[in-house]
Write an enzyme that holds these catalytic residues in place. Structure first.
Site, PDB file in Angstrom:
ATOM      1  N   LYS A  13      30.452  43.200  43.407  1.00 23.20           N
ATOM      2  CA  LYS A  13      31.678  42.844  42.678  1.00 23.20           C
ATOM      3  C   LYS A  13      31.639  43.492  41.309  1.00 23.20           C
ATOM      4  O   LYS A  13      30.579  43.841  40.781  1.00 23.20           O
ATOM      5  CB  LYS A  13      31.810  41.322  42.539  1.00 23.20           C
ATOM      6  CG  LYS A  13      30.683  40.617  41.782  1.00 23.20           C
ATOM      7  CD  LYS A  13      30.784  40.632  40.280  1.00 23.20           C
ATOM      8  CE  LYS A  13      29.670  39.822  39.614  1.00 23.20           C
ATOM      9  NZ  LYS A  13      29.632  40.012  38.133  1.00 23.20           N
ATOM     10  N   ASP A 139      28.364  32.483  40.687  1.00 17.60           N
ATOM     11  CA  ASP A 139      29.090  33.594  41.290  1.00 17.60           C
ATOM     12  C   ASP A 139      29.074  33.561  42.820  1.00 17.60           C
ATOM     13  O   ASP A 139      29.756  34.377  43.457  1.00 17.60           O
ATOM     14  CB  ASP A 139      28.494  34.934  40.827  1.00 17.60           C
ATOM     15  CG  ASP A 139      28.872  35.277  39.392  1.00 17.60           C
ATOM     16  OD1 ASP A 139      29.657  34.526  38.790  1.00 17.60           O
ATOM     17  OD2 ASP A 139      28.369  36.287  38.875  1.00 17.60           O
TER      18      ASP A 139
END
Length: 296
Positions: A13, A139
């Protein structure tokens, strides 16, 4: 009969923007960020075993199993399922840099939760898996849910967004950034203005929106503490807007085409590491899981 095997991508990401709004009473920080998933990442292969053991093979990673998020995720979902006979052999091909801010460890953990849930046919819902992920790291839930997202809180409150597809060049300086040290540093900006949900414009983030809200509150401090990060970003900035991702060491820039990004990657100084990937709104992990589910 051969045991069932499932191979999944654990995608990287990027944080296309990251704002730190303040410090909470519990010591954590209120954040706002945009998670852009990429079509590039580690590869995890899961083999279903019936001996109740979790075996992890992760070449090149010098971390004891009990401290590895993959192993912790496997043990957590096994405990949640409550079946002591469930076991797995997990092999990992790492390509994402540790401590780079591209979510390698979190993505590996999320992919383990998703993969074992499918392989063991545990039928745990996505909300349950996301909650398990939250226990492993802030996350992890975005990778569990599998969609690029606008995140708030400590990163756990997710609003799916649709980001105009771009190609990204990610460069990795030769240093490891300590996230804990950044959050405790008094020089860290902690009073950025919040973005309202109304500013998300129907949850579709085009290039104009990203240009308006881009930036990373960690970047000035990281570049002050780690000169290699500053040098890498400044080199990349010759070819487009370049930013730090997350609270790691990696920097990135976006391009209109793969060829343009690859062209800049080829120009990088000798010894520099990097990769080119396409931004995606849906995680490749979820697409692979859908194919696996259709095959059984």
């Amino acid at each position: 009969m051969n045991p069932p095997i499932l191979t999944l991508t654990a995608p990287a990401k990027l944080n296309l923007m990251l704002r730190i709004l303040g410090r909470r009473s519990d010591g954590y920080h209120e954040l706002q960020t945009v998670f852009q998933l990429l079509d590039y990442g580690d590869t995890l292969t899961f083999t279903h075993m019936n001996d109740g053991a979790i075996a992890l093979e992760c070449p090149g990673v010098d971390v004891a199993p009990e401290n590895n998020l993959i192993y912790q995720a496997a043990q957590l979902i096994k405990q949640t399922c409550g079946d002591h006979t469930l076991g797995a052999h997990i092999s990992v091909r790492k390509v994402l840099p540790a401590g780079g801010g591209v979510g390698g460890g979190s993505s590996d953990a999320a992919t383990t939760l998703l993969g074992l849930n499918a392989l063991w046919r545990s039928k745990l819902g996505i909300d349950t898996l996301a909650e398990l992920g939250r226990q492993l790291g802030a996350d992890v839930p975005v990778f569990v849910r599998g969609h690029s997202a606008f995140a708030e809180g400590v990163g756990e409150h997710l609003t799916p967004v649709f980001i105009t597809p771009r190609w990204y060049l990610v460069l990795t300086p030769d240093c490891h950034v300590s996230t804990g040290a950044l959050f405790s540093d008094p020089r860290l900006t902690r009073d950025s203005a919040a973005i309202t949900l109304a500013a998300l414009r129907d949850r579709r983030l085009d290039t104009r929106w990203l240009d308006e809200y881009s930036g990373n509150d960690f970047q000035p401090l990281v570049e002050n503490l780690y000169p290699d990060v500053r040098m890498t970003r400044e080199w990349l900035a010759q070819y487009g807007q370049a930013f730090l991702t997350g609270s790691g060491a990696c920097v990135f820039a976006s391009f209109d085409s793969e060829a343009a990004a690859q062209n800049v990657l080829a120009k990088r100084p000798a010894g520099w590491r990097g990769f080119v990937a396409r931004g995606v709104n849906e995680s490749p992990t979820h697409r692979q899981l859908a194919k696996f589910a259709a095959s059984i």
